[in-house]
Write a protein that holds these residues in place. Structure first.
Motif, PDB file in Angstrom:
ATOM      1  N   PHE A  20     -74.817  28.599  10.044  1.00 38.91           N
ATOM      2  CA  PHE A  20     -75.377  29.269   8.871  1.00 38.91           C
ATOM      3  C   PHE A  20     -74.359  29.161   7.737  1.00 38.91           C
ATOM      4  CE2 PHE A  20     -77.665  30.710  12.502  1.00 38.91           C
ATOM      5  CZ  PHE A  20     -78.973  30.828  12.052  1.00 38.91           C
ATOM      6  N   TYR A  22     -73.008  28.428   3.519  1.00 39.33           N
ATOM      7  CA  TYR A  22     -73.174  28.822   2.124  1.00 39.33           C
ATOM      8  C   TYR A  22     -72.096  28.118   1.311  1.00 39.33           C
ATOM      9  CZ  TYR A  22     -69.117  31.993   1.864  1.00 39.33           C
ATOM     10  OH  TYR A  22     -67.846  32.499   1.834  1.00 39.33           O
ATOM     11  N   ASP A  49     -78.744  26.727   5.103  1.00 39.64           N
ATOM     12  CA  ASP A  49     -78.091  27.089   3.845  1.00 39.64           C
ATOM     13  C   ASP A  49     -78.631  28.423   3.327  1.00 39.64           C
ATOM     14  OD1 ASP A  49     -76.372  26.800   1.728  1.00 39.64           O
ATOM     15  OD2 ASP A  49     -77.484  25.186   0.741  1.00 39.64           O
ATOM     16  N   ASP A  50     -77.866  29.029   2.430  1.00 40.78           N
ATOM     17  CA  ASP A  50     -78.213  30.324   1.836  1.00 40.78           C
ATOM     18  C   ASP A  50     -78.830  30.086   0.462  1.00 40.78           C
ATOM     19  OD1 ASP A  50     -78.397  32.903   0.939  1.00 40.78           O
ATOM     20  OD2 ASP A  50     -76.247  33.328   1.017  1.00 40.78           O
ATOM     21  N   GLU A  51     -80.095  30.432   0.298  1.00 38.28           N
ATOM     22  CA  GLU A  51     -80.776  30.235  -0.986  1.00 38.28           C
ATOM     23  C   GLU A  51     -80.032  30.927  -2.122  1.00 38.28           C
ATOM     24  OE1 GLU A  51     -85.326  30.818  -2.612  1.00 38.28           O
ATOM     25  OE2 GLU A  51     -84.341  32.505  -1.602  1.00 38.28           O
ATOM     26  N   SER A  73     -82.447  29.230   4.073  1.00 36.53           N
ATOM     27  CA  SER A  73     -82.926  30.569   4.420  1.00 36.53           C
ATOM     28  C   SER A  73     -83.176  31.374   3.153  1.00 36.53           C
ATOM     29  CB  SER A  73     -81.904  31.290   5.301  1.00 36.53           C
ATOM     30  OG  SER A  73     -80.724  31.589   4.570  1.00 36.53           O
ATOM     31  N   ARG A  77     -78.042  37.666   3.424  1.00 41.72           N
ATOM     32  CA  ARG A  77     -76.994  37.453   4.423  1.00 41.72           C
ATOM     33  C   ARG A  77     -76.167  38.717   4.697  1.00 41.72           C
ATOM     34  NH1 ARG A  77     -75.935  31.777   5.594  1.00 41.72           N
ATOM     35  NH2 ARG A  77     -77.953  30.794   5.246  1.00 41.72           N
ATOM     36  N   CYS A  86     -80.890  40.313   8.046  1.00 44.54           N
ATOM     37  CA  CYS A  86     -80.086  39.120   8.301  1.00 44.54           C
ATOM     38  C   CYS A  86     -80.142  38.745   9.782  1.00 44.54           C
ATOM     39  CB  CYS A  86     -78.642  39.365   7.865  1.00 44.54           C
ATOM     40  SG  CYS A  86     -77.530  37.999   8.238  1.00 44.54           S
TER      41      CYS A  86
END
Length: 263
Positions: A20, A22, A49-51, A73, A77, A86
Protein backbone atom coordinates in the motif's frame (compact mmCIF):
# COMPACT_ATOMS: atom_id res chain seq x y z
CA UNK A 1 5.48 -45.81 -27.71
CA UNK A 2 4.66 -44.97 -24.10
CA UNK A 3 3.43 -41.50 -23.33
CA UNK A 4 5.83 -39.28 -21.46
CA UNK A 5 5.08 -39.01 -17.79
CA UNK A 6 2.96 -35.96 -17.12
CA UNK A 7 4.35 -33.31 -14.81
CA UNK A 8 2.68 -32.81 -11.47
CA UNK A 9 -0.28 -30.47 -11.53
CA UNK A 10 0.58 -27.04 -10.16
CA UNK A 11 -1.13 -25.91 -6.98
CA UNK A 12 -4.48 -24.30 -7.67
CA UNK A 13 -3.85 -21.54 -5.16
CA UNK A 14 -1.39 -18.72 -5.63
CA UNK A 15 0.56 -16.05 -3.77
CA UNK A 16 -0.31 -12.37 -4.15
CA UNK A 17 1.87 -9.68 -2.53
CA UNK A 18 0.34 -6.24 -1.86
CA UNK A 19 2.13 -3.00 -0.99
CA UNK A 20 0.00 0.00 0.00
CA UNK A 21 1.94 2.94 -1.39
CA UNK A 22 1.82 6.72 -1.44
CA UNK A 23 3.94 9.64 -2.63
CA UNK A 24 6.24 9.69 0.40
CA UNK A 25 7.57 6.19 -0.29
CA UNK A 26 7.68 6.40 -4.09
CA UNK A 27 11.50 6.59 -4.25
CA UNK A 28 11.74 3.21 -2.48
CA UNK A 29 9.34 1.20 -4.58
CA UNK A 30 11.72 0.00 -7.27
CA UNK A 31 13.84 -1.70 -4.60
CA UNK A 32 10.76 -2.96 -2.74
CA UNK A 33 9.43 -4.78 -5.78
CA UNK A 34 12.80 -5.90 -7.16
CA UNK A 35 13.41 -7.70 -3.86
CA UNK A 36 9.91 -9.16 -3.84
CA UNK A 37 10.28 -10.40 -7.42
CA UNK A 38 13.59 -12.12 -6.63
CA UNK A 39 12.23 -13.70 -3.45
CA UNK A 40 8.88 -14.80 -4.91
CA UNK A 41 9.13 -14.92 -8.72
CA UNK A 42 5.89 -16.91 -8.88
CA UNK A 43 3.83 -14.30 -6.99
CA UNK A 44 1.51 -11.65 -8.36
CA UNK A 45 2.72 -8.23 -7.23
CA UNK A 46 0.22 -5.46 -6.51
CA UNK A 47 0.80 -1.80 -5.63
CA UNK A 48 -2.20 0.04 -4.17
CA UNK A 49 -1.70 3.80 -4.48
CA UNK A 50 -3.36 6.47 -2.33
CA UNK A 51 -5.75 8.70 -4.30
CA UNK A 52 -5.21 11.49 -1.75
CA UNK A 53 -1.40 11.43 -2.03
CA UNK A 54 -0.50 9.57 -5.22
CA UNK A 55 2.87 8.44 -6.46
CA UNK A 56 4.34 10.18 -9.52
CA UNK A 57 3.26 8.90 -12.93
CA UNK A 58 6.87 7.91 -13.63
CA UNK A 59 6.85 5.59 -10.62
CA UNK A 60 3.66 3.91 -11.76
CA UNK A 61 5.01 3.51 -15.29
CA UNK A 62 8.28 1.97 -14.08
CA UNK A 63 6.54 -0.53 -11.80
CA UNK A 64 4.01 -1.53 -14.43
CA UNK A 65 6.89 -2.25 -16.80
CA UNK A 66 8.26 -4.53 -14.05
CA UNK A 67 4.97 -6.45 -14.11
CA UNK A 68 3.45 -4.89 -10.99
CA UNK A 69 -0.34 -4.53 -11.03
CA UNK A 70 -1.27 -0.93 -10.15
CA UNK A 71 -4.45 -0.02 -8.30
CA UNK A 72 -5.70 3.18 -6.66
CA UNK A 73 -7.55 3.24 -3.33
CA UNK A 74 -10.23 5.79 -2.46
CA UNK A 75 -10.53 5.22 1.27
CA UNK A 76 -8.72 7.28 3.97
CA UNK A 77 -5.35 5.92 5.07
CA UNK A 78 -5.71 7.32 8.60
CA UNK A 79 -2.20 8.80 8.61
CA UNK A 80 -0.39 5.47 8.78
CA UNK A 81 -2.93 2.76 7.95
CA UNK A 82 -5.16 3.41 10.94
CA UNK A 83 -8.89 3.41 11.63
CA UNK A 84 -11.77 1.14 10.68
CA UNK A 85 -12.32 2.54 7.18
CA UNK A 86 -8.66 2.08 6.35
CA UNK A 87 -8.49 -1.44 7.80
CA UNK A 88 -11.57 -2.55 5.88
CA UNK A 89 -10.15 -0.91 2.77
CA UNK A 90 -6.93 -2.91 3.07
CA UNK A 91 -8.81 -6.16 3.63
CA UNK A 92 -11.14 -5.44 0.71
CA UNK A 93 -8.24 -4.71 -1.64
CA UNK A 94 -6.59 -7.98 -0.67
CA UNK A 95 -9.91 -9.82 -1.01
CA UNK A 96 -10.20 -8.47 -4.56
CA UNK A 97 -7.05 -10.45 -5.42
CA UNK A 98 -8.55 -13.82 -4.45
CA UNK A 99 -8.86 -16.41 -7.20
CA UNK A 100 -8.89 -19.48 -4.96
CA UNK A 101 -9.96 -19.89 -1.34
CA UNK A 102 -6.51 -21.19 -0.38
CA UNK A 103 -4.62 -18.27 -1.95
CA UNK A 104 -1.91 -16.67 0.18
CA UNK A 105 -2.38 -12.91 0.44
CA UNK A 106 0.68 -11.00 1.60
CA UNK A 107 0.69 -7.43 2.88
CA UNK A 108 4.09 -5.70 2.98
CA UNK A 109 5.24 -2.18 3.78
CA UNK A 110 7.05 -0.14 1.14
CA UNK A 111 10.10 0.25 3.39
CA UNK A 112 10.54 -3.51 3.83
CA UNK A 113 12.78 -5.83 1.81
CA UNK A 114 11.68 -9.43 1.38
CA UNK A 115 14.98 -11.27 0.88
CA UNK A 116 13.82 -14.89 0.91
CA UNK A 117 10.37 -16.20 0.01
CA UNK A 118 10.82 -19.78 1.25
CA UNK A 119 8.68 -19.34 4.35
CA UNK A 120 5.71 -18.18 2.28
CA UNK A 121 6.06 -21.13 -0.08
CA UNK A 122 6.01 -23.43 2.93
CA UNK A 123 3.01 -21.59 4.35
CA UNK A 124 1.20 -21.88 1.02
CA UNK A 125 1.54 -25.64 1.12
CA UNK A 126 0.22 -26.01 4.68
CA UNK A 127 -3.50 -25.45 4.26
CA UNK A 128 -4.16 -25.77 7.99
CA UNK A 129 -2.19 -22.54 8.51
CA UNK A 130 -4.05 -19.24 8.10
CA UNK A 131 -1.60 -16.57 9.35
CA UNK A 132 2.13 -16.05 8.80
CA UNK A 133 4.29 -13.14 9.93
CA UNK A 134 6.44 -11.71 12.69
CA UNK A 135 5.27 -10.60 16.11
CA UNK A 136 3.91 -12.16 19.29
CA UNK A 137 2.38 -15.63 18.65
CA UNK A 138 -0.29 -15.00 21.32
CA UNK A 139 -1.22 -11.39 20.64
CA UNK A 140 -0.31 -9.76 17.35
CA UNK A 141 1.61 -9.56 14.11
CA UNK A 142 3.62 -6.65 12.75
CA UNK A 143 2.44 -4.82 9.67
CA UNK A 144 5.77 -4.68 7.89
CA UNK A 145 5.15 -8.15 6.42
CA UNK A 146 2.48 -10.78 6.98
CA UNK A 147 0.36 -13.27 5.03
CA UNK A 148 -3.18 -14.51 5.52
CA UNK A 149 -5.06 -17.35 3.83
CA UNK A 150 -7.85 -16.18 1.49
CA UNK A 151 -10.75 -17.90 3.22
CA UNK A 152 -9.51 -16.56 6.59
CA UNK A 153 -9.23 -13.03 5.22
CA UNK A 154 -12.89 -13.09 4.16
CA UNK A 155 -13.87 -14.17 7.66
CA UNK A 156 -11.63 -11.53 9.29
CA UNK A 157 -13.10 -8.75 7.14
CA UNK A 158 -16.65 -9.73 8.15
CA UNK A 159 -15.58 -9.84 11.80
CA UNK A 160 -13.91 -6.40 11.66
CA UNK A 161 -17.05 -4.91 10.10
CA UNK A 162 -18.85 -5.63 13.38
CA UNK A 163 -16.19 -4.14 15.67
CA UNK A 164 -16.20 -0.72 17.33
CA UNK A 165 -12.65 0.51 16.78
CA UNK A 166 -10.72 3.53 17.98
CA UNK A 167 -10.21 5.99 15.07
CA UNK A 168 -6.44 5.49 15.34
CA UNK A 169 -6.49 1.70 15.70
CA UNK A 170 -3.57 0.28 13.67
CA UNK A 171 -4.22 -2.12 10.81
CA UNK A 172 -1.68 -4.74 11.89
CA UNK A 173 -2.93 -4.92 15.49
CA UNK A 174 -6.52 -5.31 14.28
CA UNK A 175 -5.79 -7.96 11.65
CA UNK A 176 -3.58 -9.87 14.08
CA UNK A 177 -5.89 -10.04 17.07
CA UNK A 178 -8.95 -10.64 14.86
CA UNK A 179 -7.33 -13.59 13.11
CA UNK A 180 -6.03 -15.05 16.37
CA UNK A 181 -9.48 -14.64 17.96
CA UNK A 182 -11.20 -16.42 15.07
CA UNK A 183 -8.48 -19.09 14.81
CA UNK A 184 -7.36 -19.62 18.44
CA UNK A 185 -5.40 -22.82 17.78
CA UNK A 186 -1.67 -21.86 17.82
CA UNK A 187 -1.11 -24.54 15.17
CA UNK A 188 -3.10 -22.42 12.72
CA UNK A 189 -0.39 -19.78 12.46
CA UNK A 190 3.31 -19.26 11.89
CA UNK A 191 4.47 -16.22 13.88
CA UNK A 192 8.17 -15.44 14.19
CA UNK A 193 9.93 -13.08 16.61
CA UNK A 194 11.41 -9.87 15.27
CA UNK A 195 14.67 -8.60 16.68
CA UNK A 196 18.30 -7.89 15.96
CA UNK A 197 20.55 -8.79 13.09
CA UNK A 198 20.68 -12.45 14.07
CA UNK A 199 16.95 -12.97 13.56
CA UNK A 200 15.43 -13.97 10.22
CA UNK A 201 12.75 -11.27 10.55
CA UNK A 202 14.38 -8.06 11.67
CA UNK A 203 14.69 -4.29 11.57
CA UNK A 204 17.78 -2.60 10.18
CA UNK A 205 20.25 -1.29 12.78
CA UNK A 206 21.30 2.14 11.60
CA UNK A 207 24.70 1.80 13.24
CA UNK A 208 25.65 -0.39 10.26
CA UNK A 209 24.69 2.26 7.70
CA UNK A 210 24.89 1.65 4.78
CA UNK A 211 26.22 -1.93 5.16
CA UNK A 212 23.72 -4.73 4.51
CA UNK A 213 26.02 -7.74 4.77
CA UNK A 214 24.97 -8.63 8.36
CA UNK A 215 21.49 -9.35 6.97
CA UNK A 216 22.32 -11.69 4.11
CA UNK A 217 20.74 -14.67 5.90
CA UNK A 218 17.47 -12.91 6.75
CA UNK A 219 13.97 -13.54 5.48
CA UNK A 220 13.06 -9.86 5.63
CA UNK A 221 14.50 -6.56 6.83
CA UNK A 222 12.48 -3.40 7.46
CA UNK A 223 14.04 0.05 7.41
CA UNK A 224 10.89 1.51 8.98
CA UNK A 225 12.53 2.46 12.26
CA UNK A 226 13.53 6.14 12.01
CA UNK A 227 17.30 6.62 11.65
CA UNK A 228 19.14 8.75 14.21
CA UNK A 229 20.42 12.22 13.29
CA UNK A 230 22.20 13.25 11.18
CA UNK A 231 20.70 10.47 9.02
CA UNK A 232 17.25 11.10 7.55
CA UNK A 233 14.59 8.93 5.97
CA UNK A 234 16.26 9.51 2.59
CA UNK A 235 18.96 7.10 3.79
CA UNK A 236 16.45 4.24 3.57
CA UNK A 237 17.00 3.97 -0.17
CA UNK A 238 20.74 3.16 -0.20
CA UNK A 239 20.16 0.58 2.55
CA UNK A 240 17.36 -1.08 0.59
CA UNK A 241 19.52 -1.07 -2.53
CA UNK A 242 22.31 -2.78 -0.62
CA UNK A 243 19.87 -5.30 0.85
CA UNK A 244 18.70 -6.11 -2.67
CA UNK A 245 22.29 -6.59 -3.83
CA UNK A 246 22.97 -8.93 -0.91
CA UNK A 247 19.84 -10.94 -1.75
CA UNK A 248 20.87 -11.05 -5.41
CA UNK A 249 24.32 -12.34 -4.53
CA UNK A 250 22.82 -14.99 -2.25
CA UNK A 251 20.53 -16.10 -5.05
CA UNK A 252 23.58 -16.43 -7.30
CA UNK A 253 25.51 -18.33 -4.63
CA UNK A 254 28.10 -15.58 -4.25
CA UNK A 255 28.64 -14.16 -0.77
CA UNK A 256 31.11 -11.49 -1.82
CA UNK A 257 31.20 -7.80 -1.11
CA UNK A 258 27.90 -6.28 -2.44
CA UNK A 259 25.96 -4.34 0.15
CA UNK A 260 29.08 -3.17 1.96
CA UNK A 261 29.10 0.49 1.13
CA UNK A 262 28.43 3.13 -1.50
CA UNK A 263 26.25 2.07 -4.41
Amino acid sequence: MKNKQKSKNPLKHGIVLHVFVYYGDSALLRETFLCARMALPEARLVAVDDEACPCPDATRSELEKMGVEWRVSHWPRGGNLRGKSCILGILSEMEASIRHEDDVLIKMDADTCLLDGAVFRSFAGMKEKVLCGSGDPKERIYGCLYAIRAHALRRVRTYVEGLELDPVMPEDVTVGFSTMHLYPDPESRMVFPIGGKGDAWTAYRWGYYPDARPYRGCTMVTVGDPPPAPLTKEQRLPVMRNLRLVAQQRLMGNFGFPGSGQV
